[in-house]
Design a protein around this motif. Structure first.
Motif, mmCIF file in Angstrom:
data_model
loop_
_atom_site.group_PDB
_atom_site.id
_atom_site.type_symbol
_atom_site.label_atom_id
_atom_site.label_comp_id
_atom_site.label_asym_id
_atom_site.label_seq_id
_atom_site.Cartn_x
_atom_site.Cartn_y
_atom_site.Cartn_z
ATOM 1 N N MET A 1 0.834 -1.214 0.000
ATOM 2 C CA MET A 1 0.000 0.000 0.000
ATOM 3 C C MET A 1 0.857 1.248 0.000
ATOM 4 N N ASP A 2 1.929 1.229 0.794
ATOM 5 C CA ASP A 2 2.832 2.383 0.868
ATOM 6 C C ASP A 2 3.489 2.653 -0.481
ATOM 7 N N LYS A 3 3.916 1.599 -1.153
ATOM 8 C CA LYS A 3 4.543 1.774 -2.473
ATOM 9 C C LYS A 3 3.565 2.387 -3.465
ATOM 10 N N LYS A 4 2.314 1.989 -3.384
ATOM 11 C CA LYS A 4 1.291 2.539 -4.279
ATOM 12 C C LYS A 4 1.096 4.035 -4.024
ATOM 13 N N LEU A 5 1.033 4.410 -2.743
ATOM 14 C CA LEU A 5 0.868 5.826 -2.408
ATOM 15 C C LEU A 5 2.093 6.646 -2.805
ATOM 16 N N LYS A 6 3.285 6.066 -2.614
ATOM 17 C CA LYS A 6 4.519 6.760 -3.012
ATOM 18 C C LYS A 6 4.524 6.997 -4.521
ATOM 19 N N LYS A 7 4.072 6.008 -5.274
ATOM 20 C CA LYS A 7 3.999 6.144 -6.734
ATOM 21 C C LYS A 7 3.050 7.281 -7.111
ATOM 22 N N GLN A 8 1.935 7.394 -6.386
ATOM 23 C CA GLN A 8 0.999 8.491 -6.633
ATOM 24 C C GLN A 8 1.672 9.839 -6.359
ATOM 25 N N GLN A 9 2.405 9.928 -5.252
ATOM 26 C CA GLN A 9 3.104 11.174 -4.913
ATOM 27 C C GLN A 9 4.099 11.557 -6.003
ATOM 28 N N LEU A 10 4.871 10.584 -6.466
ATOM 29 C CA LEU A 10 5.860 10.869 -7.512
ATOM 30 C C LEU A 10 5.187 11.291 -8.808
ATOM 31 N N GLY A 11 4.040 10.692 -9.119
ATOM 32 C CA GLY A 11 3.290 11.074 -10.314
ATOM 33 C C GLY A 11 2.828 12.521 -10.240
ATOM 34 N N ILE A 12 2.370 12.926 -9.070
ATOM 35 C CA ILE A 12 1.937 14.316 -8.876
ATOM 36 C C ILE A 12 3.124 15.258 -9.026
ATOM 37 N N LYS A 13 4.270 14.885 -8.445
ATOM 38 C CA LYS A 13 5.459 15.734 -8.552
ATOM 39 C C LYS A 13 5.857 15.909 -10.016
ATOM 40 N N LYS A 14 5.866 14.816 -10.782
ATOM 41 C CA LYS A 14 6.234 14.908 -12.201
ATOM 42 C C LYS A 14 5.256 15.781 -12.969
ATOM 43 N N GLU A 15 3.974 15.636 -12.670
ATOM 44 C CA GLU A 15 2.950 16.440 -13.345
ATOM 45 C C GLU A 15 3.147 17.928 -13.052
ATOM 46 N N LEU A 16 3.423 18.255 -11.800
ATOM 47 C CA LEU A 16 3.636 19.658 -11.430
ATOM 48 C C LEU A 16 4.924 20.204 -12.039
ATOM 49 N N GLU A 17 5.990 19.411 -12.019
ATOM 50 C CA GLU A 17 7.251 19.860 -12.636
ATOM 51 C C GLU A 17 7.033 20.177 -14.111
ATOM 52 N N LYS A 18 6.329 19.307 -14.803
ATOM 53 C CA LYS A 18 6.055 19.519 -16.229
ATOM 54 C C LYS A 18 5.221 20.789 -16.427
ATOM 55 N N TYR A 19 4.192 20.950 -15.625
ATOM 56 C CA TYR A 19 3.311 22.112 -15.727
ATOM 57 C C TYR A 19 4.086 23.419 -15.544
ATOM 58 N N PHE A 20 4.889 23.491 -14.484
ATOM 59 C CA PHE A 20 5.623 24.724 -14.217
ATOM 60 C C PHE A 20 6.733 24.959 -15.241
ATOM 61 N N LYS A 21 7.362 23.907 -15.709
ATOM 62 C CA LYS A 21 8.414 24.044 -16.719
ATOM 63 C C LYS A 21 7.825 24.580 -18.027
ATOM 64 N N GLU A 22 6.676 24.043 -18.437
ATOM 65 C CA GLU A 22 6.036 24.483 -19.683
ATOM 66 C C GLU A 22 5.641 25.950 -19.642
ATOM 67 N N ARG A 23 5.380 26.458 -18.464
ATOM 68 C CA ARG A 23 4.975 27.848 -18.306
ATOM 69 C C ARG A 23 6.143 28.758 -17.970
ATOM 70 N N GLY A 24 7.347 28.208 -18.019
ATOM 71 C CA GLY A 24 8.527 29.007 -17.738
ATOM 72 C C GLY A 24 8.630 29.437 -16.297
ATOM 73 N N GLN A 25 7.995 28.687 -15.406
ATOM 74 C CA GLN A 25 8.001 29.049 -13.996
ATOM 75 C C GLN A 25 8.983 28.222 -13.204
ATOM 76 N N ASN A 26 9.831 27.501 -13.896
ATOM 77 C CA ASN A 26 10.838 26.701 -13.209
ATOM 78 C C ASN A 26 12.194 27.312 -13.484
ATOM 79 N N ASP A 27 12.887 27.714 -12.439
ATOM 80 C CA ASP A 27 14.170 28.401 -12.589
ATOM 81 C C ASP A 27 15.307 27.451 -12.865
#
Length: 110
Positions: free
Chosen positions: A83-109
């Protein structure tokens, strides 16, 4: 904490900063640090309502793992670890999604 910069190879002590951003109308707290010498920026994690909930769930699971382990219930330990591994995978997926979103908008330094 002392780390080594991936870009210039120099060691430095991190100083975690927090900045607030927005993603699809939701508040996002970005926990990051910057190498003061070369300016390379590293994001440790993003905190949203969902990631905060997932972190709390993972903490509860880790506590349950310790208890099940002390009681010798290996089957329960395996179930909880899965169960913990599944939740960790969800967390990492959210992080990747946010990194992509901010990078595409030029908001990542970085």
């Amino acid at each position: 904490m002392e780390v080594t910069c991936d870009v210039c190879g120099k060691s430095f002590t991190i100083d975690v900063q927090i900045r607030e951003r927005e993603y699809k109308g939701e508040k996002v707290r970005e926990h990051y640090f910057t190498h003061w010498e070369c300016g390379t920026e590293y994001t440790g994690y993003y905190e949203t309502a969902e990631t905060k909930h997932l972190s709390e769930e993972r903490k509860r699971i880790r506590d349950d793992v310790q208890l099940a382990s002390r009681l010798g219930n290996e089957e329960e330990v395996r179930k909880l670890v899965k169960m913990d591994k599944k939740l960790k995978k969800q967390q990492l997926g959210i992080k990747k999604e946010l990194e992509k979103y901010f990078k595409e908008r030029g908001q990542n330094d970085r």
